[in-house]
Design an enzyme around this catalytic site. Structure first.
Site, PDB file in Angstrom:
ATOM      1  N   GLU A 118      24.837 -33.278  -0.900  1.00  0.00           N
ATOM      2  CA  GLU A 118      24.554 -34.143   0.248  1.00  0.00           C
ATOM      3  C   GLU A 118      23.916 -33.300   1.341  1.00  0.00           C
ATOM      4  O   GLU A 118      23.866 -32.067   1.241  1.00  0.00           O
ATOM      5  CB  GLU A 118      25.832 -34.829   0.744  1.00  0.00           C
ATOM      6  CG  GLU A 118      26.330 -35.882  -0.229  1.00  0.00           C
ATOM      7  CD  GLU A 118      27.551 -36.647   0.244  1.00  0.00           C
ATOM      8  OE1 GLU A 118      28.047 -36.385   1.361  1.00  0.00           O
ATOM      9  OE2 GLU A 118      28.026 -37.503  -0.514  1.00  0.00           O
ATOM     10  N   HIS A 230      24.731 -42.681  10.821  1.00  0.00           N
ATOM     11  CA  HIS A 230      24.362 -42.497   9.417  1.00  0.00           C
ATOM     12  C   HIS A 230      22.933 -42.982   9.247  1.00  0.00           C
ATOM     13  O   HIS A 230      22.590 -44.081   9.687  1.00  0.00           O
ATOM     14  CB  HIS A 230      25.313 -43.266   8.501  1.00  0.00           C
ATOM     15  CG  HIS A 230      25.230 -42.824   7.079  1.00  0.00           C
ATOM     16  ND1 HIS A 230      24.138 -43.112   6.284  1.00  0.00           N
ATOM     17  CD2 HIS A 230      26.063 -42.081   6.318  1.00  0.00           C
ATOM     18  CE1 HIS A 230      24.327 -42.572   5.083  1.00  0.00           C
ATOM     19  NE2 HIS A 230      25.490 -41.927   5.083  1.00  0.00           N
ATOM     20  N   ARG A 271      22.608 -34.686   8.895  1.00  0.00           N
ATOM     21  CA  ARG A 271      22.453 -36.098   9.262  1.00  0.00           C
ATOM     22  C   ARG A 271      21.808 -36.343  10.614  1.00  0.00           C
ATOM     23  O   ARG A 271      21.050 -37.297  10.786  1.00  0.00           O
ATOM     24  CB  ARG A 271      23.837 -36.733   9.273  1.00  0.00           C
ATOM     25  CG  ARG A 271      23.990 -37.720   8.179  1.00  0.00           C
ATOM     26  CD  ARG A 271      25.384 -38.208   8.087  1.00  0.00           C
ATOM     27  NE  ARG A 271      25.757 -38.161   6.685  1.00  0.00           N
ATOM     28  CZ  ARG A 271      26.957 -38.407   6.231  1.00  0.00           C
ATOM     29  NH1 ARG A 271      27.927 -38.713   7.061  1.00  0.00           N
ATOM     30  NH2 ARG A 271      27.209 -38.356   4.949  1.00  0.00           N
ATOM     31  N   HIS A 328      28.507 -44.316  12.670  1.00  0.00           N
ATOM     32  CA  HIS A 328      29.244 -44.116  11.421  1.00  0.00           C
ATOM     33  C   HIS A 328      30.551 -43.354  11.617  1.00  0.00           C
ATOM     34  O   HIS A 328      31.568 -43.677  11.006  1.00  0.00           O
ATOM     35  CB  HIS A 328      28.327 -43.349  10.469  1.00  0.00           C
ATOM     36  CG  HIS A 328      28.930 -43.011   9.144  1.00  0.00           C
ATOM     37  ND1 HIS A 328      29.431 -43.971   8.295  1.00  0.00           N
ATOM     38  CD2 HIS A 328      29.114 -41.813   8.514  1.00  0.00           C
ATOM     39  CE1 HIS A 328      29.899 -43.381   7.196  1.00  0.00           C
ATOM     40  NE2 HIS A 328      29.743 -42.074   7.318  1.00  0.00           N
ATOM     41  N   ARG A 363      28.925 -33.711  12.098  1.00  0.00           N
ATOM     42  CA  ARG A 363      29.777 -33.439  10.936  1.00  0.00           C
ATOM     43  C   ARG A 363      28.945 -33.193   9.676  1.00  0.00           C
ATOM     44  O   ARG A 363      27.990 -33.921   9.402  1.00  0.00           O
ATOM     45  CB  ARG A 363      30.697 -34.633  10.696  1.00  0.00           C
ATOM     46  CG  ARG A 363      31.544 -34.538   9.472  1.00  0.00           C
ATOM     47  CD  ARG A 363      32.482 -35.733   9.395  1.00  0.00           C
ATOM     48  NE  ARG A 363      31.758 -36.980   9.282  1.00  0.00           N
ATOM     49  CZ  ARG A 363      31.461 -37.572   8.145  1.00  0.00           C
ATOM     50  NH1 ARG A 363      31.830 -37.034   6.989  1.00  0.00           N
ATOM     51  NH2 ARG A 363      30.815 -38.721   8.133  1.00  0.00           N
TER      52      ARG A 363
HETATM   53  C1  SIN Z   1      27.919 -41.016   2.628  1.00  0.00           C
HETATM   54  O1  SIN Z   1      28.328 -41.063   1.482  1.00  0.00           O
HETATM   55  O2  SIN Z   1      26.729 -40.938   2.897  1.00  0.00           O
HETATM   56  C2  SIN Z   1      28.924 -41.087   3.740  1.00  0.00           C
HETATM   57  C3  SIN Z   1      29.979 -40.111   3.520  1.00  0.00           C
HETATM   58  C4  SIN Z   1      30.319 -39.366   4.757  1.00  0.00           C
HETATM   59  O3  SIN Z   1      30.322 -39.969   5.817  1.00  0.00           O
HETATM   60  O4  SIN Z   1      30.515 -38.147   4.688  1.00  0.00           O
END
Ligand code: SIN
Length: 483
Positions: A118, A230, A271, A328, A363
């Site tokens: 991620e 998000h 993010r 988010h 985060r």
């Molecule tokens: C996501 O899966 O994109 C959200 C998970 C998170 O907030 O870390």
């Protein structure tokens, strides 16, 4: 009419998401009598909806130190290193512990963890269960274990309405139906506040009620100017507004396209960077959405996302999906030490309700479920050291809910959204909702742009504010350095 119920336990936990379950199960394992009070039905908390996984350095080419470095890089010189060190060093063993408890994580054909990638992670380190159903699998498993414990009392669908406090010490909690729970320690694990923003990925109950309870009892709050937007929440699709499309899908190759069909951002940047890049495209072009192209991703990897999109008439295997940022995750919350202690005797906070400084200004993806489990357990162990003190008077009356008006939620999006300025924040600082006012005050105090906090009137990052957290102890925030 019968008198309201009263329960006496060692620990009362407010909230039954991943943090609350971790705290409650740890306390039970230590022999404590535990009560869990939850506003939703058990296993239907915000954690239940979490599509992301749990970040932990489990791969052969990974180490806790690399995880720490990624966490700090994403957090934009505001991560409290001591908190991040706890997370990254305890995470791998915590995952193995969950496995021993029966949580079935996704594995490759050799039986090793199928680790996802991620944004902001330099290694594959996200553990999933059921693809994007990790939260659901986790809370179902832990909730089932919780209800099988004879020393646990669960009270569902009731709101923790007041803290029972005498001479500064918290002695328990009172619910909206009058139920009073007396305990040596009270652990707030009531989730976050992102539903205070009108455009959100969160369930409607994520309104910061736990933060306000702790604040009312004298705890400090901090970092409330930092809310993570998000990047990929569905927009313009009736019935699916704000539906989150997990970042793990970008980790498997999905790309973001502007209205001209061009890529415009490194999709796996942290993010804050991706959300701001989308915002800039929307501002420049006047479009309402950018497009997420996941046609190259195997739909079988993310069954619940694909199913949800198909049920709304979108086929992600054939067409692109309109997305835009949505509120988010709130990085800020009730100030705690590394054991969830708020400094108010008898009161602890964990998970998204709390602020250890772990997430800094942004985060790192999937650090939060890990945080819930790791810090939930730490808080439970510390809370068991509290003395048992009998109240001298009756419990207080339940306080009415402080639900926001729709106008507050719209104002949060307008004035404390992706890009803010002093003028809008000053309007928000006069909002009727107490948490909206606290967010505005923290955001006004931070006269710079850093991570998820972007000020139109202070577009640069001020190096002098690195490691400085906006902490509200009395009325006005002041900046404190945390290590
Ligand atoms: C996501 O899966 O994109 C959200 C998970 C998170 O907030 O870390």
């Amino acid at each position: 009419m019968s008198a309201p119920e009263q329960i006496d336990v060692d620990i009362v936990v407010v909230g039954a998401g991943a943090a609350g379950l971790s705290a409650a199960l740890t306390a039970t394992a230590e022999g404590a009598r535990v009560a869990v009070v939850t506003a939703t039905a058990l296993a239907q908390t915000a954690s239940y909806w979490a599509q992301g996984g749990l970040a932990a350095a489990l791969a052969i080419d990974d180490t806790p130190l690399l995880h720490l470095e990624d966490t700090e890089r994403a957090g934009r010189e505001l991560v409290r290193r001591s908190a991040a060190e706890v997370l990254v060093s305890e995470a791998p063993e915590m995952i193995l512990g969950l496995q021993r408890r029966g949580v079935v994580f996704d594995a490759d054909r050799h039986g090793n963890f199928a680790l996802g990638l991620e944004g902001g992670h330099s290694r594959r380190r996200i553990v999933h269960a059921g693809g994007s159903a990790t939260g659901r699998r986790l809370v179902r498993q832990l909730s089932a274990e919780l209800v099988s414990q004879p020393s646990v009392i669960v009270r569902e669908q009731r709101r923790a309405a007041s803290l029972w406090q005498e001479e500064g010490r918290v002695l328990g909690v009172v619910c909206d139906d009058g139920l009073a729970v007396r305990a040596r320690a009270t652990i707030i694990a009531a989730g976050g506040a992102a539903a205070l923003w009108s455009r959100t990925t969160n369930p409607p109950g994520s309104l910061g009620g736990g933060m306000l309870l702790a604040w009312g009892a004298g705890a400090a709050v901090a970092d409330l100017e930092f809310v993570q937007f998000h990047p990929t929440a569905v927009t313009g699709v009736p019935g699916r507004e704000g539906f989150l499309i997990t970042e793990a899908i970008r980790g498997e190759g999905a790309v973001l396209l502007d209205p001209a069909g061009e890529r415009f951002v490194e999709e796996l940047a942290p993010r804050d960077e991706v959300a701001t890049a989308i915002w800039n495209v929307l501002e420049r072009t006047g479009a309402q959405a950018v497009q997420l192209d996941m046609r190259a991703v195997d739909p079988a990897r993310f069954p619940n996302v694909v199913e949800a999109l198909r049920s709304s008439g979108l086929d992600p295997a054939r067409e692109t999906i309109p997305v835009a940022p949505a509120a988010h995750y709130v990085m800020g919350g009730v100030v705690t030490d590394l054991h969830g202690d708020t400094g108010v005797p008898g009161l602890y906070a964990v998970g998204e309700s709390a602020c250890t400084g772990l997430h800094g200004a942004n985060r790192l993806a999937s650090n939060s479920l890990t945080e819930c489990v790791v810090f939930g357990a730490r808080a439970a162990r510390a809370a068991l050291g509290e003395p048992a003190i009998a109240p001298t008077g009756p419990p207080p009356a339940p306080e009415p809910a402080q639900d926001p008006q729709r106008t507050t939620q719209d104002a949060m999006w307008r004035h404390a959204g992706l890009v803010r300025d002093a003028e809008g924040l000053a309007l928000l600082a006069a909002d009727p909702h107490p948490l909206a006012r606290l967010v505005a005050r923290c955001a006004l105090a931070r006269e710079e742009s850093r991570g998820s906090h972007v000020r139109r009137d202070f577009p640069q990052t001020d190096p002098g504010l690195a490691m400085h957290h906006a902490v509200v102890r009395g009325d006005e925030p002041h900046l404190e350095v945390w290590r």
